[in-house]
Design a protein around this motif. Structure first.
Motif, short mmCIF file in Angstrom:
data_model
loop_
_atom_site.label_atom_id
_atom_site.label_comp_id
_atom_site.label_asym_id
_atom_site.label_seq_id
_atom_site.Cartn_x
_atom_site.Cartn_y
_atom_site.Cartn_z
N VAL A 1 -70.87 -40.41 14.70
CA VAL A 1 -71.48 -41.01 15.89
C VAL A 1 -72.13 -42.32 15.49
O VAL A 1 -72.91 -42.36 14.53
N CYS A 2 -71.83 -43.39 16.22
CA CYS A 2 -72.49 -44.67 16.02
C CYS A 2 -73.10 -45.10 17.35
O CYS A 2 -72.41 -45.08 18.38
N CYS A 3 -74.38 -45.44 17.33
CA CYS A 3 -75.11 -45.69 18.57
C CYS A 3 -75.69 -47.10 18.58
O CYS A 3 -76.31 -47.54 17.62
N PHE A 4 -75.48 -47.77 19.71
CA PHE A 4 -75.90 -49.16 19.88
C PHE A 4 -76.90 -49.25 21.02
O PHE A 4 -76.58 -48.89 22.16
N PRO A 5 -78.12 -49.73 20.74
CA PRO A 5 -79.14 -49.80 21.80
C PRO A 5 -78.76 -50.80 22.88
O PRO A 5 -78.12 -51.82 22.60
N LEU A 6 -79.16 -50.49 24.10
CA LEU A 6 -78.99 -51.40 25.23
C LEU A 6 -80.36 -51.98 25.54
O LEU A 6 -81.29 -51.24 25.86
N GLY A 7 -80.49 -53.26 25.43
CA GLY A 7 -81.78 -53.88 25.68
C GLY A 7 -81.78 -55.33 25.26
O GLY A 7 -80.79 -55.84 24.72
N LEU A 8 -82.89 -55.99 25.50
CA LEU A 8 -83.02 -57.40 25.18
C LEU A 8 -84.46 -57.66 24.76
O LEU A 8 -85.39 -57.42 25.53
N GLY A 9 -84.65 -58.11 23.52
CA GLY A 9 -86.00 -58.33 23.02
C GLY A 9 -86.78 -57.04 23.01
O GLY A 9 -86.34 -56.03 22.46
N GLY A 10 -87.92 -57.03 23.66
CA GLY A 10 -88.75 -55.83 23.73
C GLY A 10 -88.36 -54.90 24.85
O GLY A 10 -88.96 -53.82 24.99
N ILE A 11 -87.37 -55.27 25.65
CA ILE A 11 -86.92 -54.42 26.76
C ILE A 11 -85.89 -53.43 26.25
O ILE A 11 -84.83 -53.83 25.73
N ARG A 12 -86.17 -52.16 26.37
CA ARG A 12 -85.25 -51.12 25.94
C ARG A 12 -84.77 -50.35 27.15
O ARG A 12 -85.59 -49.83 27.93
N LEU A 13 -83.46 -50.30 27.31
CA LEU A 13 -82.87 -49.70 28.52
C LEU A 13 -82.14 -48.39 28.25
O LEU A 13 -82.12 -47.51 29.09
N GLY A 14 -81.50 -48.29 27.09
CA GLY A 14 -80.71 -47.09 26.83
C GLY A 14 -79.89 -47.25 25.57
O GLY A 14 -80.26 -47.98 24.65
N VAL A 15 -78.74 -46.60 25.54
CA VAL A 15 -77.91 -46.61 24.33
C VAL A 15 -76.45 -46.36 24.68
O VAL A 15 -76.14 -45.62 25.61
N LEU A 16 -75.58 -47.00 23.93
CA LEU A 16 -74.15 -46.75 23.96
C LEU A 16 -73.79 -45.94 22.72
O LEU A 16 -74.08 -46.37 21.60
N SER A 17 -73.18 -44.77 22.90
CA SER A 17 -72.79 -43.93 21.78
C SER A 17 -71.27 -43.91 21.65
O SER A 17 -70.56 -43.74 22.64
N VAL A 18 -70.80 -44.07 20.44
CA VAL A 18 -69.38 -44.02 20.12
C VAL A 18 -69.15 -42.78 19.28
O VAL A 18 -69.71 -42.65 18.18
N VAL A 19 -68.35 -41.86 19.79
CA VAL A 19 -68.16 -40.55 19.15
C VAL A 19 -66.76 -40.45 18.56
O VAL A 19 -65.77 -40.78 19.23
N THR A 20 -66.67 -40.00 17.31
CA THR A 20 -65.39 -39.86 16.65
C THR A 20 -65.16 -38.42 16.18
O THR A 20 -66.12 -37.69 15.90
N SER A 21 -63.91 -38.03 16.10
CA SER A 21 -63.56 -36.70 15.60
C SER A 21 -63.01 -36.77 14.18
O SER A 21 -62.65 -35.75 13.60
N ILE A 22 -62.94 -37.98 13.63
CA ILE A 22 -62.47 -38.19 12.26
C ILE A 22 -63.57 -38.94 11.49
O ILE A 22 -63.99 -40.02 11.91
N PRO A 23 -64.06 -38.38 10.40
CA PRO A 23 -65.14 -39.04 9.65
C PRO A 23 -64.65 -40.32 8.97
O PRO A 23 -63.48 -40.47 8.64
N SER A 24 -65.59 -41.25 8.77
CA SER A 24 -65.27 -42.51 8.11
C SER A 24 -66.47 -42.96 7.30
O SER A 24 -67.62 -42.71 7.69
N ALA A 25 -66.23 -43.60 6.19
CA ALA A 25 -67.34 -44.07 5.35
C ALA A 25 -68.14 -45.13 6.08
O ALA A 25 -69.37 -45.16 6.01
N VAL A 26 -67.46 -46.01 6.79
CA VAL A 26 -68.12 -47.06 7.58
C VAL A 26 -67.36 -47.23 8.88
O VAL A 26 -66.18 -46.86 8.99
#
Length: 242
Positions: free
Chosen positions: A109-134
């Motif tokens: 799972v890799c998660c990217f925050p949604l927001g701008l500066g000090g404004i925090r709105l949420g998160v985008l999550s990217v889910v995988t079924s195959i592991p990866s080093a990066v």
């Protein structure tokens, strides 16, 4: 530079149906699924907004029930959380979440925050079924571009991250998260505890019974389940223990 597939997704983001776009985003990124969650309320609870069906939906429900995980961490900290191989994550980081996530078949799972500066709105999550080093570079560029576009759409809403119902950033019709907050208020009164404590009790009960948080909250609101004191715990109105 973003991929052609993600460019097509971004062009349709503003007016697309969230269910269709979730599938399109996952296809463009080459992953199992994607999910978008928002920070809502005074307590800044992380609540699912839209997500790919199947594995990703089950993962998001588990995070929401427990209130912990890479998604909540990214949303509240405003920092990217990378866990492309959950096997490499320390067992004490999300101790309640990790064993169940692995059983689901979520490998990364890799998660990217949604927001701008000090404004925090949420998160985008990217889910995988195959592991990866990066996370692959192109996948990361596309995910960051998608997060930036979603942030822009949310900021165009009413100032609280809520766009018109029915749009990709609008209130999710299928999730009914309001019932969780209503149940939390009822439990707070029943136990004479704070809202934060009431939410913990609700989550603990759902987790211990392996039930979705929304289902348990629905039973509380419908008065099929009532929380008693610390000695007796929840019980149902007909006298049976809940």
């Amino acid at each position: 530079m973003i991929s052609d597939g993600m460019a097509d997704v971004l062009r349709s983001l503003r007016h697309g149906d969230s269910n269709v776009l979730a599938v399109a985003c996952a296809r463009a990124l080459g992953v199992e699924g994607v999910a978008v969650s928002l920070l809502v309320g005074e307590d800044q609870e992380v609540e699912p907004l839209w997500r790919s069906p199947g594995l990703t939906a089950r993962f998001e429900e588990l995070q929401f029930t427990l209130g912990v995980g890479p998604g909540p961490d990214a949303a509240r900290s405003g920092a990217v959380v990378m866990a492309p191989d959950l096997r490499a994550v320390r067992s004490d980081r999300w101790p309640a979440l990790l064993p169940q996530v692995r059983e689901l078949g979520v490998a990364g799972v890799c998660c990217f925050p949604l927001g701008l500066g000090g404004i925090r709105l949420g998160v985008l999550s990217v889910v995988t079924s195959i592991p990866s080093a990066v996370m692959p570079e192109q996948q990361c560029v596309d995910a960051l571009s998608l997060a930036a576009a979603l942030t822009g759409l949310l900021l165009e809403g009413d100032g609280n991250g809520q766009a018109a119902s029915g749009t990709v950033t609008g209130a999710p019709r299928e999730l009914h998260r309001a019932v969780v907050h209503q149940a939390t208020g009822m439990i707070s009164v029943q136990l004479d505890v704070s809202l934060a404590e009431a939410m913990l009790r609700l989550r603990a009960f759902a987790y211990s019974r392996d039930l979705p948080l929304g289902d348990v909250a629905g039973d509380v609101v419908a008065r099929r389940l009532r929380f008693n004191d610390d000695r007796d715990g929840p019980y149902s109105p007909d006298g049976r223990k809940g």
